[in-house]
Design a protein around this motif. Structure first.
Motif, mmCIF file in Angstrom:
data_model
loop_
_atom_site.group_PDB
_atom_site.id
_atom_site.type_symbol
_atom_site.label_atom_id
_atom_site.label_comp_id
_atom_site.label_asym_id
_atom_site.label_seq_id
_atom_site.Cartn_x
_atom_site.Cartn_y
_atom_site.Cartn_z
ATOM 1 N N GLN A 81 0.833 -1.208 0.000
ATOM 2 C CA GLN A 81 0.000 0.000 0.000
ATOM 3 C C GLN A 81 0.863 1.252 0.000
ATOM 4 N N ARG A 84 2.291 1.702 -3.466
ATOM 5 C CA ARG A 84 1.257 2.207 -4.386
ATOM 6 C C ARG A 84 1.014 3.703 -4.166
ATOM 7 N N ARG A 85 1.017 4.140 -2.912
ATOM 8 C CA ARG A 85 0.790 5.560 -2.607
ATOM 9 C C ARG A 85 1.967 6.427 -3.018
ATOM 10 N N THR A 93 0.117 2.792 -12.649
ATOM 11 C CA THR A 93 -0.816 1.831 -12.061
ATOM 12 C C THR A 93 -0.061 0.582 -11.638
ATOM 13 N N LEU A 94 -0.289 0.149 -10.391
ATOM 14 C CA LEU A 94 0.317 -1.081 -9.881
ATOM 15 C C LEU A 94 -0.784 -2.134 -9.794
ATOM 16 N N LEU A 126 3.806 -2.925 -12.952
ATOM 17 C CA LEU A 126 3.778 -1.466 -12.913
ATOM 18 C C LEU A 126 3.611 -0.935 -14.336
#
Length: 243
Positions: A81, A84-85, A93-94, A126
């Motif tokens: 997480q 991703r952030r 985009t992951l 990714l």
């Protein structure tokens, strides 16, 4: 003897009730049919889910300039997480999905066939659009260092988390060295700014060059006039040499 017979006759109907349905059909066959029906439904749902996932991957491939497969074994949900952030909010985009779905999508979009060799093991993919290549790779490399920093130095060589399983840019496979170079890749906006700056400098340089032309021309005319009386003078020796 009669007691034994009565005992058997009283047990037999109970066994028959547990093995037959109200319609006289054996109960095991009903359960088997129900199990088979559930299997067919599950397979249909699974196929539908796969098709929906592929339909999401295809536009991602069409919009992306760089796609990288990253190992995520050893990462916690919290770390995923955080990673991703750390990526740009738009243009990166992951996605975690099955390798077979990546292969299916790669077959549908030209230029991504080189992703197939990387589609092995556990991968997070990714997808990066052109404008966010540098920022996305910076975020990836930074987070990779942070993860390695949490592990004792003697164990870092054995870490597979976030190591690249493969990548593609413009139809060509990427190496680890290529990924590091992409960190410094200028964005389109930066390139446009550089071109604009060079164009702004161009008129000044042209004006300086044009301004120097009359001076050199006047010097050449004067040199020829001075050499007019000298019949042995060569024009190439009289005129100023080009710089």
């Amino acid at each position: 003897m009669n007691t034994a017979v009565r005992g058997l006759s009283s047990v037999a109907p109970q066994r028959q009730m547990t093995t037959t349905s109200a319609a006289g059909r054996p109960m095991w066959s009903v359960r088997t049919l129900e199990h088979q029906r559930l299997q067919v439904v599950a397979q249909a749902l699974n196929r539908q889910a796969k098709e929906e996932t592929v339909s999401k991957i295809v536009p991602l491939l069409e919009e992306s300039t760089v796609v990288v497969g990253l190992r995520y074994q050893g990462l916690t949900v919290k770390q995923m997480q955080q990673f991703r952030r750390s990526l740009p909010a738009e243009g990166a985009t992951l996605l975690v999905c099955k390798n077979t779905l990546i292969k299916l999508a790669a077959d549908q979009v030209e230029g991504w066939e080189e992703l197939k060799p990387a589609a092995k093991g556990d991968n997070a993919w990714l997808f990066v659009q052109e404008e966010e290549i540098s920022e996305s790779i910076k975020a990836y490399l930074k987070f990779q260092k942070e993860v390695e920093g949490e592990v004792p130095p003697e164990e870092r060589d054995s870490i597979t988390a976030l190591k690249m399983s493969g990548g593609v840019m413009s139809g060509k496979a990427l190496t680890d060295a290529d990924i590091k170079r992409l960190e410094k890749m200028p964005t389109k906006a930066e390139l446009m700014a550089t071109i604009a700056r060079l164009l702004n400098q161009l008129p000044t340089k042209v004006a300086v060059s044009v301004k120097q032309v009359p001076n050199k021309l006047a010097y050449g005319v004067k040199a020829l006039a001075d050499a007019d009386d000298n019949k042995e003078a060569v024009v190439g020796d009289v005129l100023p040499k080009s710089e």
